[in-house]
Design a protein around this motif. Structure first.
Motif, PDB file in Angstrom:
ATOM      1  N   ARG A   4       0.853  -1.183   0.000  1.00 39.30           N
ATOM      2  CA  ARG A   4       0.000   0.000   0.000  1.00 39.30           C
ATOM      3  C   ARG A   4       0.888   1.231   0.000  1.00 39.30           C
ATOM      4  O   ARG A   4       2.055   1.152   0.324  1.00 39.30           O
ATOM      5  CB  ARG A   4      -0.876  -0.004   1.241  1.00 39.30           C
ATOM      6  CG  ARG A   4      -1.785  -1.228   1.280  1.00 39.30           C
ATOM      7  CD  ARG A   4      -2.921  -1.033   2.186  1.00 39.30           C
ATOM      8  NE  ARG A   4      -3.462   0.288   2.003  1.00 39.30           N
ATOM      9  CZ  ARG A   4      -4.704   0.619   2.233  1.00 39.30           C
ATOM     10  NH1 ARG A   4      -5.539  -0.263   2.647  1.00 39.30           N
ATOM     11  NH2 ARG A   4      -5.133   1.859   2.077  1.00 39.30           N
ATOM     12  N   TYR A   5       0.294   2.354  -0.323  1.00 37.19           N
ATOM     13  CA  TYR A   5       1.052   3.597  -0.266  1.00 37.19           C
ATOM     14  C   TYR A   5       0.145   4.754   0.114  1.00 37.19           C
ATOM     15  O   TYR A   5      -1.075   4.663   0.029  1.00 37.19           O
ATOM     16  CB  TYR A   5       1.749   3.880  -1.603  1.00 37.19           C
ATOM     17  CG  TYR A   5       0.818   4.258  -2.723  1.00 37.19           C
ATOM     18  CD1 TYR A   5       0.466   5.588  -2.928  1.00 37.19           C
ATOM     19  CD2 TYR A   5       0.267   3.298  -3.564  1.00 37.19           C
ATOM     20  CE1 TYR A   5      -0.399   5.939  -3.943  1.00 37.19           C
ATOM     21  CE2 TYR A   5      -0.588   3.643  -4.575  1.00 37.19           C
ATOM     22  CZ  TYR A   5      -0.919   4.975  -4.768  1.00 37.19           C
ATOM     23  OH  TYR A   5      -1.783   5.332  -5.758  1.00 37.19           O
ATOM     24  N   ILE A   6       0.778   5.807   0.553  1.00 41.16           N
ATOM     25  CA  ILE A   6       0.094   7.070   0.788  1.00 41.16           C
ATOM     26  C   ILE A   6       0.888   8.152   0.077  1.00 41.16           C
ATOM     27  O   ILE A   6       2.071   7.983  -0.218  1.00 41.16           O
ATOM     28  CB  ILE A   6      -0.038   7.418   2.290  1.00 41.16           C
ATOM     29  CG1 ILE A   6       1.354   7.580   2.932  1.00 41.16           C
ATOM     30  CG2 ILE A   6      -0.846   6.382   3.034  1.00 41.16           C
ATOM     31  CD1 ILE A   6       1.320   8.278   4.238  1.00 41.16           C
ATOM     32  N   GLU A   7       0.226   9.248  -0.203  1.00 37.82           N
ATOM     33  CA  GLU A   7       0.904  10.415  -0.764  1.00 37.82           C
ATOM     34  C   GLU A   7       0.843  11.540   0.249  1.00 37.82           C
ATOM     35  O   GLU A   7      -0.212  11.817   0.823  1.00 37.82           O
ATOM     36  CB  GLU A   7       0.260  10.826  -2.088  1.00 37.82           C
ATOM     37  CG  GLU A   7       0.577   9.851  -3.195  1.00 37.82           C
ATOM     38  CD  GLU A   7       0.052  10.297  -4.550  1.00 37.82           C
ATOM     39  OE1 GLU A   7      -0.894  11.102  -4.612  1.00 37.82           O
ATOM     40  OE2 GLU A   7       0.621   9.825  -5.547  1.00 37.82           O
ATOM     41  N   VAL A   8       1.990  12.149   0.478  1.00 40.85           N
ATOM     42  CA  VAL A   8       2.120  13.225   1.449  1.00 40.85           C
ATOM     43  C   VAL A   8       2.422  14.515   0.689  1.00 40.85           C
ATOM     44  O   VAL A   8       3.365  14.547  -0.111  1.00 40.85           O
ATOM     45  CB  VAL A   8       3.266  12.917   2.438  1.00 40.85           C
ATOM     46  CG1 VAL A   8       3.410  14.015   3.464  1.00 40.85           C
ATOM     47  CG2 VAL A   8       3.053  11.568   3.108  1.00 40.85           C
ATOM     48  N   PRO A   9       1.641  15.572   0.927  1.00 36.30           N
ATOM     49  CA  PRO A   9       1.936  16.851   0.265  1.00 36.30           C
ATOM     50  C   PRO A   9       3.285  17.408   0.713  1.00 36.30           C
ATOM     51  O   PRO A   9       3.660  17.283   1.884  1.00 36.30           O
ATOM     52  CB  PRO A   9       0.810  17.780   0.726  1.00 36.30           C
ATOM     53  CG  PRO A   9      -0.198  16.911   1.380  1.00 36.30           C
ATOM     54  CD  PRO A   9       0.479  15.645   1.787  1.00 36.30           C
ATOM     55  N   SER A 143       5.509   3.946   0.568  1.00 33.34           N
ATOM     56  CA  SER A 143       4.907   2.617   0.469  1.00 33.34           C
ATOM     57  C   SER A 143       5.133   1.844   1.753  1.00 33.34           C
ATOM     58  O   SER A 143       6.154   1.991   2.416  1.00 33.34           O
ATOM     59  CB  SER A 143       5.545   1.834  -0.682  1.00 33.34           C
ATOM     60  OG  SER A 143       5.328   2.488  -1.906  1.00 33.34           O
ATOM     61  N   PHE A 144       4.185   1.007   2.089  1.00 32.69           N
ATOM     62  CA  PHE A 144       4.304   0.168   3.274  1.00 32.69           C
ATOM     63  C   PHE A 144       3.533  -1.107   3.028  1.00 32.69           C
ATOM     64  O   PHE A 144       2.706  -1.206   2.132  1.00 32.69           O
ATOM     65  CB  PHE A 144       3.782   0.890   4.519  1.00 32.69           C
ATOM     66  CG  PHE A 144       2.363   1.362   4.408  1.00 32.69           C
ATOM     67  CD1 PHE A 144       1.324   0.593   4.891  1.00 32.69           C
ATOM     68  CD2 PHE A 144       2.070   2.578   3.798  1.00 32.69           C
ATOM     69  CE1 PHE A 144       0.012   1.029   4.788  1.00 32.69           C
ATOM     70  CE2 PHE A 144       0.762   3.023   3.679  1.00 32.69           C
ATOM     71  CZ  PHE A 144      -0.285   2.237   4.181  1.00 32.69           C
ATOM     72  N   SER A 145       3.826  -2.094   3.839  1.00 27.37           N
ATOM     73  CA  SER A 145       3.138  -3.390   3.724  1.00 27.37           C
ATOM     74  C   SER A 145       1.975  -3.418   4.689  1.00 27.37           C
ATOM     75  O   SER A 145       2.099  -3.011   5.825  1.00 27.37           O
ATOM     76  CB  SER A 145       4.093  -4.537   4.058  1.00 27.37           C
ATOM     77  OG  SER A 145       5.120  -4.592   3.118  1.00 27.37           O
ATOM     78  N   LYS A 146       0.851  -3.914   4.191  1.00 27.77           N
ATOM     79  CA  LYS A 146      -0.315  -4.089   5.042  1.00 27.77           C
ATOM     80  C   LYS A 146      -0.450  -5.574   5.307  1.00 27.77           C
ATOM     81  O   LYS A 146      -0.539  -6.361   4.374  1.00 27.77           O
ATOM     82  CB  LYS A 146      -1.554  -3.549   4.353  1.00 27.77           C
ATOM     83  CG  LYS A 146      -2.792  -3.652   5.206  1.00 27.77           C
ATOM     84  CD  LYS A 146      -3.992  -3.070   4.502  1.00 27.77           C
ATOM     85  CE  LYS A 146      -5.210  -3.205   5.378  1.00 27.77           C
ATOM     86  NZ  LYS A 146      -6.418  -2.720   4.709  1.00 27.77           N
ATOM     87  N   PRO A 147      -0.457  -5.979   6.582  1.00 27.89           N
ATOM     88  CA  PRO A 147      -0.567  -7.407   6.875  1.00 27.89           C
ATOM     89  C   PRO A 147      -1.883  -7.972   6.339  1.00 27.89           C
ATOM     90  O   PRO A 147      -2.900  -7.321   6.372  1.00 27.89           O
ATOM     91  CB  PRO A 147      -0.536  -7.478   8.402  1.00 27.89           C
ATOM     92  CG  PRO A 147      -0.257  -6.116   8.880  1.00 27.89           C
ATOM     93  CD  PRO A 147      -0.406  -5.165   7.748  1.00 27.89           C
ATOM     94  N   ARG A 148      -1.784  -9.183   5.824  1.00 35.20           N
ATOM     95  CA  ARG A 148      -2.999  -9.856   5.358  1.00 35.20           C
ATOM     96  C   ARG A 148      -3.802 -10.308   6.568  1.00 35.20           C
ATOM     97  O   ARG A 148      -3.241 -10.735   7.572  1.00 35.20           O
ATOM     98  CB  ARG A 148      -2.631 -11.073   4.521  1.00 35.20           C
ATOM     99  CG  ARG A 148      -2.090 -10.723   3.184  1.00 35.20           C
ATOM    100  CD  ARG A 148      -1.894 -11.977   2.364  1.00 35.20           C
ATOM    101  NE  ARG A 148      -1.328 -11.597   1.094  1.00 35.20           N
ATOM    102  CZ  ARG A 148      -0.791 -12.456   0.259  1.00 35.20           C
ATOM    103  NH1 ARG A 148      -0.750 -13.735   0.572  1.00 35.20           N
ATOM    104  NH2 ARG A 148      -0.305 -12.053  -0.881  1.00 35.20           N
ATOM    105  N   LEU A 149      -5.085 -10.224   6.436  1.00 37.72           N
ATOM    106  CA  LEU A 149      -5.960 -10.722   7.496  1.00 37.72           C
ATOM    107  C   LEU A 149      -6.043 -12.238   7.369  1.00 37.72           C
ATOM    108  O   LEU A 149      -6.223 -12.768   6.271  1.00 37.72           O
ATOM    109  CB  LEU A 149      -7.354 -10.099   7.370  1.00 37.72           C
ATOM    110  CG  LEU A 149      -7.403  -8.581   7.497  1.00 37.72           C
ATOM    111  CD1 LEU A 149      -8.816  -8.103   7.252  1.00 37.72           C
ATOM    112  CD2 LEU A 149      -6.931  -8.145   8.867  1.00 37.72           C
ATOM    113  N   SER A 150      -5.869 -12.900   8.475  1.00 41.31           N
ATOM    114  CA  SER A 150      -5.964 -14.359   8.425  1.00 41.31           C
ATOM    115  C   SER A 150      -7.431 -14.763   8.403  1.00 41.31           C
ATOM    116  O   SER A 150      -8.272 -14.146   9.056  1.00 41.31           O
ATOM    117  CB  SER A 150      -5.245 -14.992   9.603  1.00 41.31           C
ATOM    118  OG  SER A 150      -5.675 -14.405  10.796  1.00 41.31           O
ATOM    119  N   LYS A 151      -7.714 -15.778   7.626  1.00 34.29           N
ATOM    120  CA  LYS A 151      -9.091 -16.272   7.530  1.00 34.29           C
ATOM    121  C   LYS A 151      -9.370 -17.167   8.729  1.00 34.29           C
ATOM    122  O   LYS A 151      -8.568 -18.006   9.100  1.00 34.29           O
ATOM    123  CB  LYS A 151      -9.284 -17.055   6.235  1.00 34.29           C
ATOM    124  CG  LYS A 151      -9.138 -16.172   5.018  1.00 34.29           C
ATOM    125  CD  LYS A 151      -9.361 -16.974   3.759  1.00 34.29           C
ATOM    126  CE  LYS A 151      -9.176 -16.071   2.546  1.00 34.29           C
ATOM    127  NZ  LYS A 151      -9.362 -16.810   1.304  1.00 34.29           N
TER     128      LYS A 151
END
Length: 153
Positions: A4-9, A143-151
């Motif tokens: 995932r990513y974010i944009e910072v002004p 950019s950063f990693s978003k942990p996957r939700l475990s089922k």
């Protein structure tokens, strides 16, 4: 893991026709803060006096040897912990930061009528979050990693 990513002004600060510095807003312990982006700095650094206005009961651990940078060499530095700070909407927790006297930067910015710097974001964080600076759009992508939700069954 999903990326995932974010944009910072970004704010480009004109240094009296000599070039530009890049500033980004964020927070330290929930208080508004302004950070200089320095792609040439190996580590992110914070001035001990300035950071003390954001964090109560700071504990500095003296770093062995000397540090070079920010217009000088052979500077003494120390490390300390920041529980939480942000660059835009990106939250960074339990960060081991470097404390370094930034008085010369504060003085120069004051003489030029520029905003105070609460910290300098360097290569350690820019690399970790795969920063991409877009000068035309005045944005920085992190950019950063978003942990996957475990089922669950």
């Amino acid at each position: 893991m999903m990326r995932r990513y974010i944009e910072v002004p970004l704010q480009l600060l004109d240094i009296e026709g000599e070039g530009f510095h890049v500033m980004v807003e964020g927070s330290i312990h929930g208080k508004e803060a302004h950070f200089l982006i320095d792609t040439g700095a190996s580590r992110s650094v914070f001035d001990p006096k300035t950071i003390s206005t954001f964090i109560d009961d700071l504990t500095f651990e003296k770093k062995e040897g000397m540090t070079a940078g920010v217009g000088s060499s052979d500077l003494e530095s120390a490390t300390f912990r920041i529980d939480a700070f942000s660059l835009g909407d990106l939250e960074i927790t339990d960060y081991e930061a470097v404390a370094l006297d930034l008085e010369n930067i504060h003085e120069m910015y004051a003489k030029l009528g520029l905003p105070q710097i609460d910290g300098i974001i360097g290569g350690d964080l820019l690399t970790r979050y795969k920063a991409v600076i877009n000068y035309k759009l005045k944005k920085m992508r992190l950019s950063f990693s978003k942990p996957r939700l475990s089922k669950t069954a």
